[in-house]
Design a protein around this motif. Structure first.
Motif, mmCIF file in Angstrom:
data_model
loop_
_atom_site.group_PDB
_atom_site.id
_atom_site.type_symbol
_atom_site.label_atom_id
_atom_site.label_comp_id
_atom_site.label_asym_id
_atom_site.label_seq_id
_atom_site.Cartn_x
_atom_site.Cartn_y
_atom_site.Cartn_z
ATOM 1 N N PRO A 23 -6.475 2.173 -10.475
ATOM 2 C CA PRO A 23 -6.172 3.028 -9.321
ATOM 3 C C PRO A 23 -4.699 2.931 -8.941
ATOM 4 C CG PRO A 23 -7.418 1.063 -8.658
ATOM 5 C CD PRO A 23 -7.411 1.088 -10.144
ATOM 6 N N CYS A 25 -2.209 4.799 -5.999
ATOM 7 C CA CYS A 25 -1.964 5.761 -4.916
ATOM 8 C C CYS A 25 -0.814 6.687 -5.295
ATOM 9 C CB CYS A 25 -1.543 5.029 -3.647
ATOM 10 S SG CYS A 25 -2.903 4.237 -2.820
ATOM 11 N N GLN A 101 -11.925 4.204 -6.408
ATOM 12 C CA GLN A 101 -11.750 2.953 -5.679
ATOM 13 C C GLN A 101 -11.910 3.204 -4.184
ATOM 14 O OE1 GLN A 101 -7.834 1.061 -5.105
ATOM 15 N NE2 GLN A 101 -8.699 -0.810 -5.984
ATOM 16 N N ARG A 213 -12.423 -5.096 -7.242
ATOM 17 C CA ARG A 213 -11.082 -5.592 -7.529
ATOM 18 C C ARG A 213 -10.797 -6.754 -6.592
ATOM 19 N NH1 ARG A 213 -5.304 -2.619 -8.813
ATOM 20 N NH2 ARG A 213 -5.649 -3.030 -11.005
ATOM 21 N N ARG A 287 1.111 -5.562 -16.493
ATOM 22 C CA ARG A 287 2.099 -5.543 -17.583
ATOM 23 C C ARG A 287 1.460 -5.750 -18.963
ATOM 24 N NH1 ARG A 287 7.044 -4.476 -15.861
ATOM 25 N NH2 ARG A 287 7.674 -5.225 -13.826
ATOM 26 N N GLY A 309 -1.313 0.468 -15.893
ATOM 27 C CA GLY A 309 -0.941 1.273 -14.734
ATOM 28 C C GLY A 309 0.378 1.999 -14.920
ATOM 29 N N ARG A 310 1.470 1.252 -14.687
ATOM 30 C CA ARG A 310 2.788 1.891 -14.766
ATOM 31 C C ARG A 310 3.042 2.492 -16.140
ATOM 32 N NH1 ARG A 310 5.468 -3.251 -12.061
ATOM 33 N NH2 ARG A 310 3.663 -4.102 -13.153
HETATM 34 C C1 LIG Z 1 2.388 3.716 -7.766
HETATM 35 C C2 LIG Z 1 1.350 2.637 -7.731
HETATM 36 C C3 LIG Z 1 0.253 2.772 -6.877
HETATM 37 C C4 LIG Z 1 -0.742 1.782 -6.851
HETATM 38 N N1 LIG Z 1 -1.864 1.987 -6.075
HETATM 39 C C5 LIG Z 1 -2.911 1.115 -6.177
HETATM 40 C C6 LIG Z 1 -4.160 1.417 -5.577
HETATM 41 O O1 LIG Z 1 -4.384 2.505 -5.015
HETATM 42 N N2 LIG Z 1 -5.148 0.484 -5.672
HETATM 43 C C7 LIG Z 1 -4.975 -0.694 -6.358
HETATM 44 O O2 LIG Z 1 -5.894 -1.511 -6.407
HETATM 45 N N3 LIG Z 1 -3.807 -0.963 -6.981
HETATM 46 C C8 LIG Z 1 -2.804 -0.081 -6.944
HETATM 47 N N4 LIG Z 1 -1.662 -0.314 -7.667
HETATM 48 C C9 LIG Z 1 -1.613 -1.463 -8.607
HETATM 49 C C10 LIG Z 1 -2.028 -1.027 -10.020
HETATM 50 O O3 LIG Z 1 -3.385 -0.601 -10.058
HETATM 51 C C11 LIG Z 1 -1.851 -2.172 -11.041
HETATM 52 O O4 LIG Z 1 -2.699 -3.233 -10.694
HETATM 53 C C12 LIG Z 1 -0.414 -2.682 -11.095
HETATM 54 O O5 LIG Z 1 0.496 -1.595 -11.195
HETATM 55 C C13 LIG Z 1 -0.194 -3.664 -12.247
HETATM 56 O O6 LIG Z 1 -0.497 -3.055 -13.486
HETATM 57 P P1 LIG Z 1 0.674 -2.464 -14.469
HETATM 58 O O7 LIG Z 1 1.604 -3.607 -14.759
HETATM 59 O O8 LIG Z 1 -0.056 -1.995 -15.674
HETATM 60 O O9 LIG Z 1 1.356 -1.367 -13.718
HETATM 61 C C14 LIG Z 1 -0.634 0.640 -7.679
HETATM 62 C C15 LIG Z 1 0.476 0.506 -8.515
HETATM 63 C C16 LIG Z 1 1.449 1.489 -8.571
HETATM 64 C C17 LIG Z 1 2.601 1.341 -9.541
#
Ligand SMILES: Cc1cc2nc3c(=O)[nH]c(=O)nc-3n(C[C@H](O)[C@H](O)[C@H](O)COP(=O)(O)O)c2cc1C
Length: 342
Positions: A23, A25, A101, A213, A287, A309-310
């Protein structure tokens, strides 16, 4: 041995691969009244076209003041169901499964006039001081989660994820730093989470899994660690959680020696610990954008699913590219096949 492109099944949820869009936002300026817009439609559907196995729609709140910002999504009204349902139908067209979520931001609801929380403790000096919920209001909050779950099921989602991480309401109840209540919801820090889990499950078909989560580790001074999170996760598992999505932090200003890792795979050891201690499926996240690394987490049985995510914000076709990088077979949309020929 399993790999990133092995199918996966939990209860009736069948995924074509182990790749999850977690998820995220969107804070889309055009989002009004918690209703997904055309942006959300494009955003989620393009990740489905891009080969993702499971897409989890961003934090969607159970009441207007449960939003981080007024640009966030919500499922507090039946009027919101239709737009979510359109996303679900379209995502399904491309072979992905889709979850949502459900959440409440609690003291981190930045646009609420007076945010609510377990106790009247502000996140830090830049945040508003929240009002502590009355005991009766806590029970009403459980019902708001229940009602949103009913709407999520009605919209056609394949799975529900509860946001019990990142310092939002459920986490605020679970953490001794933010829950200083002296009623039943303070004497037992898991009580609110357990009631939400049971309420949400009562609205879900028996064969639909519930993901939760969690922040498996806090980074504030004096925050809890993996031992404590194993203990409360055990209680949540007994209440009905089928799978944990293991994240960390978000509960407050980061303490001196509690700085979270920013290196690849920094949260995977936490996921592995929860999986082992509780004998329950987990999603690893944080990551994991390198396909070789993501693949190794599945192959080494450290987690059952891997969320990116990113990496998916940068590249909606992350999964298709990963299949090419790992030389694994996956279904490529007919229109894009020339792009993936060697
Ligand atoms: C723009 C953005 C919005 C996010 N919104 C949420 C969210 O709505 N709910 C949540 O549990 N985590 C949220 N996260 C965290 C991501 O789900 C994820 O756990 C985090 O970015 C680490 O993973 P990554 O390294 O693959 O980006 C958000 C992250 C980003 C970058």
């Amino acid at each position: 041995m399993n790999d990133l492109f092995s199918p996966y099944r939990i209860k009736e949820l069948e995924l074509k691969n182990r790749i999850v869009m977690p998820p995220m936002c969107q804070y889309s300026v055009e989002a009004e009244d918690g209703i997904p817009t055309n942006w959300h439609q494009q955003h989620y559907v393009s990740r489905a076209v891009g080969g993702t196995g499971l897409i989890i729609v961003e934090m969607t709140d159970v009441e207007p003041d449960g939003r981080i910002s007024n640009r966030d999504l919500g499922l507090w009204s039946d009027d919101q169901i239709g737009a979510f349902s359109n996303i679900v139908k379209e995502v399904h067209q491309y072979g992905a499964k889709v979850g949502i979520q459900l959440a409440h931001a609690g003291r981190k609801a930045e646009d609420a006039e007076t945010p609510v929380a377990p106790s009247a403790i502000a996140f830090d000096e830049t945040f508003k001081t929240p009002r502590a919920l009355e005991t009766e209001e806590v029970k009403e909050m459980v019902d708001k989660f229940r009602a949103s779950a009913r709407r999520a099921v009605q919209a056609g989602f394949d799975v529900i994820e509860l946001h019990g991480a990142h310092g939002y309401l459920i986490h605020q109840f679970t953490s001794p730093l933010t829950n200083k209540r002296d009623d039943e919801y303070g004497r037992d820090l898991t009580k609110f989470g357990v009631e939400v889990i049971k309420a949400v499950k009562s609205e879900m078909p028996a064969d639909m899994p519930l993901i939760m989560r969690i922040s498996a580790k806090e980074y504030v001074e004096g925050g809890y660690g993996i031992e404590e999170s194993i203990a409360f996760s055990q209680v949540f598992k007994e209440a009905g959680v089928d799978m944990f999505h293991v994240s960390s932090g978000g509960e407050g200003p980061i303490g001196g020696d509690g700085r979270p890792g920013t290196h690849a795979s920094y949260q995977t050891p936490l996921a592995r610990e929860i999986k082992k201690a509780l004998d329950i499926p987990v999603i690893a996240v944080g990551r994991l954008d390198d396909p070789i690394l993501a693949n190794s987490i599945i192959g080494n049985d450290e987690a059952d699913l891997v969320a990116v995510g990113r990496g998916m914000l940068r590249n909606p076709y992350w999964a298709l590219e990963a299949s090419k990088a790992l030389n694994k077979k996956t279904e490529i949309p007919k229109q894009y096949q020339l792009g993936f020929k060697h």
